[in-house]
Write a protein that holds these residues in place. Structure first.
Motif, mmCIF file in Angstrom:
data_model
loop_
_atom_site.group_PDB
_atom_site.id
_atom_site.type_symbol
_atom_site.label_atom_id
_atom_site.label_comp_id
_atom_site.label_asym_id
_atom_site.label_seq_id
_atom_site.Cartn_x
_atom_site.Cartn_y
_atom_site.Cartn_z
ATOM 1 N N LEU A 281 0.837 -1.205 0.169
ATOM 2 C CA LEU A 281 -0.066 0.196 0.057
ATOM 3 C C LEU A 281 0.928 1.077 0.078
ATOM 4 C CD1 LEU A 281 -2.820 -0.390 2.577
ATOM 5 C CD2 LEU A 281 -3.065 -0.237 0.073
ATOM 6 N N GLN A 282 1.864 1.315 0.851
ATOM 7 C CA GLN A 282 2.820 2.318 1.040
ATOM 8 C C GLN A 282 3.568 2.568 -0.202
ATOM 9 O OE1 GLN A 282 5.602 1.831 4.237
ATOM 10 N NE2 GLN A 282 5.535 3.964 4.746
ATOM 11 N N HIS A 283 4.334 1.540 -0.395
ATOM 12 C CA HIS A 283 5.163 1.516 -1.752
ATOM 13 C C HIS A 283 4.302 2.172 -3.106
ATOM 14 C CE1 HIS A 283 8.343 0.531 -4.529
ATOM 15 N NE2 HIS A 283 7.818 -0.805 -4.879
ATOM 16 N N MET A 284 3.179 1.512 -3.371
ATOM 17 C CA MET A 284 2.218 1.790 -4.465
ATOM 18 C C MET A 284 1.936 3.299 -4.217
ATOM 19 S SD MET A 284 0.702 0.948 -7.162
ATOM 20 C CE MET A 284 -0.367 1.367 -8.216
ATOM 21 N N ALA A 285 1.431 3.528 -3.098
ATOM 22 C CA ALA A 285 0.850 5.112 -2.928
ATOM 23 C C ALA A 285 2.057 6.264 -3.368
ATOM 24 C CB ALA A 285 0.562 5.303 -1.637
ATOM 25 N N GLN A 286 3.121 5.790 -2.430
ATOM 26 C CA GLN A 286 4.184 6.763 -2.560
ATOM 27 C C GLN A 286 4.741 6.793 -4.392
ATOM 28 O OE1 GLN A 286 7.178 5.073 -0.127
ATOM 29 N NE2 GLN A 286 6.367 6.390 1.672
ATOM 30 N N THR A 287 4.718 5.665 -4.678
ATOM 31 C CA THR A 287 5.245 5.806 -6.484
ATOM 32 C C THR A 287 4.084 6.521 -7.426
ATOM 33 O OG1 THR A 287 6.272 3.687 -5.929
ATOM 34 C CG2 THR A 287 6.318 4.402 -8.206
ATOM 35 N N LEU A 288 2.955 6.067 -6.872
ATOM 36 C CA LEU A 288 1.913 6.718 -7.680
ATOM 37 C C LEU A 288 1.625 8.042 -7.809
ATOM 38 C CD1 LEU A 288 -0.630 6.313 -9.550
ATOM 39 C CD2 LEU A 288 -1.836 5.549 -7.659
ATOM 40 N N LEU A 289 2.016 8.556 -6.140
ATOM 41 C CA LEU A 289 1.745 10.183 -6.249
ATOM 42 C C LEU A 289 2.934 10.671 -6.627
ATOM 43 C CD1 LEU A 289 0.380 10.128 -2.487
ATOM 44 C CD2 LEU A 289 -0.974 10.573 -4.850
ATOM 45 N N ARG A 290 3.886 10.031 -6.808
ATOM 46 C CA ARG A 290 5.506 10.563 -7.553
ATOM 47 C C ARG A 290 5.042 10.836 -9.106
ATOM 48 N NH1 ARG A 290 9.611 8.195 -9.705
ATOM 49 N NH2 ARG A 290 9.749 6.229 -8.669
ATOM 50 N N TYR A 291 3.944 9.994 -9.706
ATOM 51 C CA TYR A 291 3.738 10.009 -10.893
ATOM 52 C C TYR A 291 2.741 10.971 -11.205
ATOM 53 C CZ TYR A 291 6.486 6.087 -12.724
ATOM 54 O OH TYR A 291 7.734 5.341 -13.530
ATOM 55 N N ALA A 292 1.582 11.048 -10.172
ATOM 56 C CA ALA A 292 0.564 11.605 -10.304
ATOM 57 C C ALA A 292 0.357 12.399 -9.061
ATOM 58 C CB ALA A 292 -0.606 10.844 -11.103
ATOM 59 N N PRO A 293 0.721 13.439 -8.660
ATOM 60 C CA PRO A 293 0.551 14.024 -7.643
ATOM 61 C C PRO A 293 -0.793 14.409 -7.221
ATOM 62 C CG PRO A 293 2.463 15.051 -8.665
ATOM 63 C CD PRO A 293 1.910 14.149 -9.397
ATOM 64 N N SER A 294 -1.552 14.842 -8.148
ATOM 65 C CA SER A 294 -2.850 15.483 -8.025
ATOM 66 C C SER A 294 -3.584 14.536 -7.347
ATOM 67 C CB SER A 294 -3.622 15.859 -9.409
ATOM 68 O OG SER A 294 -3.576 14.806 -10.251
ATOM 69 N N LEU A 295 -3.401 13.032 -7.471
ATOM 70 C CA LEU A 295 -4.232 11.877 -6.904
ATOM 71 C C LEU A 295 -4.293 11.597 -5.333
ATOM 72 C CD1 LEU A 295 -3.586 9.147 -9.228
ATOM 73 C CD2 LEU A 295 -5.346 10.686 -9.530
ATOM 74 N N ASN A 296 -3.300 12.830 -4.851
ATOM 75 C CA ASN A 296 -3.275 12.980 -3.214
ATOM 76 C C ASN A 296 -4.319 12.686 -2.260
ATOM 77 O OD1 ASN A 296 -1.299 13.183 -1.200
ATOM 78 N ND2 ASN A 296 -2.325 15.091 -0.910
ATOM 79 N N THR A 297 -5.675 13.134 -2.682
ATOM 80 C CA THR A 297 -6.739 12.907 -1.812
ATOM 81 C C THR A 297 -7.567 11.836 -2.080
ATOM 82 O OG1 THR A 297 -7.796 14.335 -3.382
ATOM 83 C CG2 THR A 297 -6.761 15.442 -1.267
ATOM 84 N N VAL A 298 -7.392 11.093 -3.163
ATOM 85 C CA VAL A 298 -8.097 10.048 -3.739
ATOM 86 C C VAL A 298 -8.021 8.631 -2.510
ATOM 87 C CG1 VAL A 298 -8.839 8.342 -5.719
ATOM 88 C CG2 VAL A 298 -7.879 10.733 -6.103
ATOM 89 N N ASN A 299 -9.138 8.271 -2.466
ATOM 90 C CA ASN A 299 -9.379 7.164 -1.442
ATOM 91 C C ASN A 299 -9.180 5.885 -2.029
ATOM 92 O OD1 ASN A 299 -9.811 8.411 1.204
ATOM 93 N ND2 ASN A 299 -11.784 8.926 0.495
ATOM 94 N N VAL A 300 -8.094 4.990 -1.283
ATOM 95 C CA VAL A 300 -8.117 3.663 -1.789
ATOM 96 C C VAL A 300 -9.161 2.815 -1.141
ATOM 97 C CG1 VAL A 300 -6.428 1.528 -1.458
ATOM 98 C CG2 VAL A 300 -5.486 3.730 -1.966
ATOM 99 N N ILE A 301 -9.916 2.012 -1.867
ATOM 100 C CA ILE A 301 -11.059 1.283 -0.950
ATOM 101 C C ILE A 301 -10.565 -0.214 -0.969
ATOM 102 C CG2 ILE A 301 -12.826 2.860 -1.602
ATOM 103 C CD1 ILE A 301 -13.738 0.952 -3.802
#
Lengths: 382, 89
Positions: A281-301
């Protein structure tokens, strides 16, 4: 349960259901055995991507032909499969990757694929939410006809069509043994009784290895846990699947708005480890936000796991094996069973019905592993 | 409950739609999930799975304990990517 059939298919994923449909359509008496429900294994857990950009000729050809079949599948099966051709954008991070990409694009173009190397400006234009600096891209390759389909809908469409043509799909039926007489198959034993048959197709994902062991065939398949997550639905932001072999990440936005993606864990070991991890979760969130920072507030369900059925060269094992007549493989897809299924199952059906063989079936047979110089598929992600 | 009663509010599924799928042969919660996306929204099936289990019990004359509930998947509640990314290992 019927006690006798022409062909038994083991495994109720996309490949098993597609085979059941195609064989039944050719008036072959076919029975599919699935130990749980349809789509309960790799197919129902996968990233749903359909990609034609590969490093080996066989995979590229299978994928290109498969897309042609996917494109008319709604009509053929009279059901929606949720195909969305938004393209695949493969990030390139350095000169070495650029060289490999140029080589692959040349191969893919020679097979008739529309694909090109694009620069940072065009990356930004195609996927506006990407941060070129953050993702450390110098270029990308892009194929507009790549995309994704809904694995649940596609498998269900095949299953329903198979039933209409008379195929029997037995769920919650576990194969416990296969009996042979000399070099031919005699019957398949399940927890619900025996089925006489002369042909068995092994399409059980990573469990194909255990199935083959029942008649002393060794398959070089190892289960490898893969993790994936999905977010809540958000407004339409981008259409392509974005992937990077360096970062091991892939993500796309589904028709319904969910963002779906995964990332490989470099320390993952082979084996049946089904638990999801917080590390992912953490590894994915960190890498994904490096690619697309605007997804910061999107919730993982939700996050879940599944297995790649890995082979030594990351390519599928297809066709009849030497030593046991009528025992066919349709496994070892190494994470790409969904996207390659239409063409793979077509080739196997032609082999069973007409005895027609092909270069691809030959090159991807189990026998290839006896050769020391096997060509490895370089484009594996997630 | 009427036919128009919503069972899965995340994925907008009514009692009628669920009963129709059961009649078509999707007779376990896992199969209904694959067919209809039942329980796959933000609440992750907190309400709909138990309600649908009751419908299955009524239709099939089974006890609730005889019906499998699909695997519960993390996270417990929706968590933003930003929050997940900020967590130190």
């Amino acid at each position: 349960m019927t006690k006798k059939t022409d062909v038994v298919i083991i495994g109720g994923g996309i490949n098993g259901c597609s085979l059941a449909y195609q064989l039944a359509k050719q008036d072959i008496d076919v029975m599919l055995l699935e130990r749980q429900h349809l789509c309960s294994g790799g197919t129902g857990r996968c990233g749903a991507g359909i990609r034609q950009q590969w490093s080996t000729k066989e995979n590229a050809e299978l994928a290109i032909q498969s897309v042609k079949i996917f494109e008319q599948l709604d009509k053929e099966l009279n059901a929606e499969i949720g195909l969305r051709q938004g393209g695949y954008l493969i990030a390139i991070h350095d000169e070495k990757e650029l060289k490999q990409a140029e080589k692959n694009v040349a191969l893919q173009k020679s097979l008739g694929l529309q694909v090109s190397v694009i620069g940072p400006d065009e990356i930004q234009k195609i996927v506006p939410i990407l941060d070129i600096k953050g993702m450390r891209a110098i270029a990308a390759t892009f194929c507009p006809t790549d995309g994704h389909a809904d694995p649940f809908k596609t498998t269900d469409a095949y299953a329903q069509a198979a039933r209409r043509h008379g195929a029997k799909l037995q769920t919650y039926t576990k194969v416990t043994g296969i009996k042979k007489k000399k070099n031919t198959i005699e019957c398949v034993v399940t927890n619900k009784g025996k089925i006489k048959t002369s042909t068995v197709i092994n399409a059980a994902g990573p469990h194909s290895k255990e199935i083959a062991e029942m008649i002393n065939i060794k398959l070089p398949i190892k289960p490898l846990r893969k993790e994936i997550l999905v977010t809540e639905r958000v407004q339409p932001l981008f259409k392509p699947m974005v992937i990077s072999f360096t970062d091991g990440i892939y993500f796309s936005q589904q028709e319904g708005g969910q963002i779906l993606g995964g990332i490989s864990n470099p320390n993952e070991k082979n084996g049946y480890f089904s638990d999801p991890t917080f590390f992912f979760l953490q590894h994915m969130a960190q890498t994904l936000l490096r690619y697309a920072p605007s997804l910061n507030t999107v919730n993982v369900i939700r996050q879940w796991t599944g297995y790649y059925d890995m082979t030594p060269d990351a390519r599928p094992i297809l066709g009849e094996v030497k030593g046991v007549s009528g025992f066919l493989q349709c496994n070892g897809f190494s994470g790409h069973g969904f996207m390659l299924s239409p063409m793979v199952t077509k080739l196997l059906t032609e082999y069973i019905v007409d005895g027609k063989t092909s270069e691809i079936l030959h090159n991807l047979s189990l026998d290839r592993f006896t050769d020391k110089n096997i060509e490895k598929e370089a484009y594996v992600v997630g | 409950m009427t036919e128009k009663t919503f069972i899965c509010r995340c994925e907008d599924l009514t009692k009628q739609e669920i009963e129709q799928a059961i009649d078509e042969g999707y007779t376990t919660l896992e199969e209904l999930k694959c067919k209809l996306r039942l329980g796959m929204g933000p609440c992750q099936g907190r309400g709909c799975l138990l309600l649908t289990r009751r419908i299955l019990c009524q239709k099939q004359g089974k006890k609730p304990t005889e019906i499998n509930i699909p695997t519960t998947r993390p996270p417990e509640i929706p968590v933003s990517l930003g929050t997940l990314a900020s967590e130190q290992p």
